[in-house]
Write an enzyme that holds these catalytic residues in place. Structure first.
Site, PDB file in Angstrom:
ATOM      1  N   ASP A  38     -35.811 -14.780 -14.913  1.00  0.00           N
ATOM      2  CA  ASP A  38     -36.975 -14.237 -14.216  1.00  0.00           C
ATOM      3  C   ASP A  38     -38.157 -14.315 -15.165  1.00  0.00           C
ATOM      4  O   ASP A  38     -38.362 -13.450 -16.016  1.00  0.00           O
ATOM      5  CB  ASP A  38     -36.718 -12.793 -13.774  1.00  0.00           C
ATOM      6  CG  ASP A  38     -37.941 -12.201 -13.073  1.00  0.00           C
ATOM      7  OD1 ASP A  38     -38.986 -12.880 -13.008  1.00  0.00           O
ATOM      8  OD2 ASP A  38     -37.854 -11.045 -12.618  1.00  0.00           O
ATOM      9  N   LYS A  93     -47.272 -14.405 -11.346  1.00  0.00           N
ATOM     10  CA  LYS A  93     -48.380 -14.017 -12.214  1.00  0.00           C
ATOM     11  C   LYS A  93     -49.229 -15.220 -12.659  1.00  0.00           C
ATOM     12  O   LYS A  93     -50.034 -15.673 -11.870  1.00  0.00           O
ATOM     13  CB  LYS A  93     -47.845 -13.166 -13.368  1.00  0.00           C
ATOM     14  CG  LYS A  93     -47.194 -11.886 -12.791  1.00  0.00           C
ATOM     15  CD  LYS A  93     -46.903 -10.787 -13.758  1.00  0.00           C
ATOM     16  CE  LYS A  93     -46.544  -9.523 -12.984  1.00  0.00           C
ATOM     17  NZ  LYS A  93     -45.161  -9.077 -13.098  1.00  0.00           N
ATOM     18  N   TYR A 109     -37.236  -5.340 -14.820  1.00  0.00           N
ATOM     19  CA  TYR A 109     -37.780  -5.221 -13.467  1.00  0.00           C
ATOM     20  C   TYR A 109     -37.848  -6.610 -12.860  1.00  0.00           C
ATOM     21  O   TYR A 109     -38.309  -7.554 -13.499  1.00  0.00           O
ATOM     22  CB  TYR A 109     -39.182  -4.607 -13.523  1.00  0.00           C
ATOM     23  CG  TYR A 109     -39.854  -4.479 -12.171  1.00  0.00           C
ATOM     24  CD1 TYR A 109     -39.367  -3.602 -11.206  1.00  0.00           C
ATOM     25  CD2 TYR A 109     -40.981  -5.230 -11.857  1.00  0.00           C
ATOM     26  CE1 TYR A 109     -39.989  -3.477  -9.964  1.00  0.00           C
ATOM     27  CE2 TYR A 109     -41.607  -5.115 -10.621  1.00  0.00           C
ATOM     28  CZ  TYR A 109     -41.108  -4.236  -9.681  1.00  0.00           C
ATOM     29  OH  TYR A 109     -41.720  -4.110  -8.460  1.00  0.00           O
TER      30      TYR A 109
END
Ligand SMILES: *Cc1c(COP(=O)(O)O)cnc(C)c1O
Length: 430
Positions: free
Chosen positions: A237, A265, A142
């Protein structure tokens, strides 16, 4: 009716599905999502006053636990000076320096407000830099919800992607090639056949959005050598793994220098902040220096930046990652032992402060294997733990997170709850 149930009913009037991000709705586990009122350290409290040990940590950012005093203090100090300027501030220069000093592959960095923006911008930059359109991604990874990334595998190896969301134009999806994670042969074939059209590989270097899946050393090497050989860029990523698996992110563990890196995050410490950065010659293609446009009204927001800097400073402390890694390993080892006592098919792994639990016989290495784990057993386990005050991600396909506040007392409480939960599964199996 509980406050949770009443709130969920009310939320659905004006918010689609009652939530602002879909997994929060408990769709795959069933039941009513918990509405949280407060968090402190390893704990969260819902609106009914029920306390939980939190293994979600806002899906990764809260590596220091909830409401860490140093982070709160930094945020409040910044807020008192004004919430946003839409102009440069000294703090964003400090954060850029901190990020580039810690992650050697990042010579320059730009701050954005979400992981989605970071990956979307990195891909536009890779396409602008190479003058190519095609993108390679891996099944089950994702990368946020930009159009070209909402694509899952088609049936055949070289099939162009089909959108996995309505509203993604087929023409956009057609430029995304989806391959199985850890499949070196598939990667070699694609580069052999279309290497001169591929702008970039984007990868979760340790996958955390299909539960936790580790890359093989051969896969890591192949991504770096094939992109280099064919003039494509390698985009790591690390929105989830950045400062979660180690002080130099997954790339530090792998000894790989990607061309571009996406962070999010943990770098925002719980505030809306993310970043993308990498090779200076590539980053120089960004506006205002170069032809690739990228912008944001709230980019580099001073309050978010303050939370990020405070978080990065705290995790610099001596032994921080060693302790976090040990505690996370203790957690999964304890869970594994409890499952074994009840003869439940269950395995675990962890890396840094990130863990995976699987209701299967072996640790999966890709999306297809993850999908064969026992979802009914996971759902039973999830609800049994929730009832005993242990908050796990409400899906069998998400990684879990431990914070620096999760001590041996929290782990012990978790094991006691797990004993009962595994016992319920064992009784169901008989
Ligand atoms: C969470 C995540 C994203 C998206 O970040 P948002 O801030 O939710 O937009 C992108 N990539 C990875 C690997 C993630 O874990």
């Amino acid at each position: 009716m509980s406050h949770n149930n009443a709130l969920f009913a009310r939320a659905r009037h004006h918010i689609p599905g009652g939530v602002n991000s879909p997994v929060r709705a408990f769709g795959s586990v069933g039941g009513t999502p918990r509405f949280f009122a407060r968090g402190e350290g390893a704990y969260v409290w819902d609106v009914d006053g029920q306390r939980y040990i939190d293994y979600v940590g806002s899906w990764g950012p809260l590596i220091l636990g909830h409401a860490h005093p140093a982070v709160l203090e930094a945020v409040m100090r910044a807020a008192r000076n004004g919430l946003s300027f839409g102009a440069p501030t000294a703090a964003e220069v400090d954060l850029a320096d901190l990020l580039c000093e810690r992650v050697p592959s990042m010579q320059q960095v730009r701050l954005v407000s979400s992981g989605t923006e970071a990956t979307m911008s990195a891909i536009r930059l890779a396409r602008g830099h190479t003058g190519r359109d095609k993108l390679v991604k891996f099944e089950g990874c994702y990368h946020g919800h930009a159009d070209s990334l909402l694509v899952k595998a088609g049936s055949g190896l070289l099939t162009f992607g089909n959108p996995s969301s309505a509203g993604v134009p087929a023409a956009v999806a057609a430029d995304t090639i989806v391959l199985p994670y850890n499949d070196v042969a598939a990667l070699e074939t694609v580069f052999h056949e279309q290497g001169d059209q591929i702008a970039a590989i984007i990868v979760e270097p340790i996958a955390g959005n299909m539960n936790l899946i580790q890359p093989s050393p051969a896969f890591i090497t192949a991504m770096r050598t094939l992109t280099e050989a064919h003039g494509a860029l390698l985009i790591y990523d690390e929105v989830m793994t950045g400062f979660r698996v180690g002080p130099q992110c997954a790339q530090g563990l792998h000894g790989v220098s990607p061309d571009l890196t996406c962070l999010g995050k943990v770098v925002g410490g719980g505030m809306p902040l993310a970043a993308f950065g990498g090779r200076a010659d590539v980053m120089a293609k960004l506006a205002p220096l170069g032809p690739v446009y990228q912008a944001g009204t709230l980019s580099g927001n001073p309050v978010a930046v303050a939370a990020g800097i405070a978080t990065l400073q705290e995790i610099d402390g001596p032994g921080f990652f060693e302790n976090l890694e040990q505690q996370t390993a203790n957690l999964v080892e304890g869970l594994r032992k409890e499952a074994a006592k009840q003869s439940v098919s269950f395995c675990t792994q962890s890396i840094g402060g990130m863990f995976g639990i699987y209701f299967s016989k072996a640790i999966p290495t890709g999306f297809a294997e993850v999908m064969t784990s026992d979802r009914d057993n996971f759902n039973l386990f999830f609800h049994a733990m929730l009832e005993q005050g242990i908050y796990l991600a409400p899906s069998a396909f998400e990684a879990g997170f431990v914070s620096a506040c999760h001590g041996s007392a929290e782990l012990e409480t978790t094991f006691v709850a797990a004993r009962r939960a595994f016992n319920q599964i064992q009784q169901k199996m008989q």
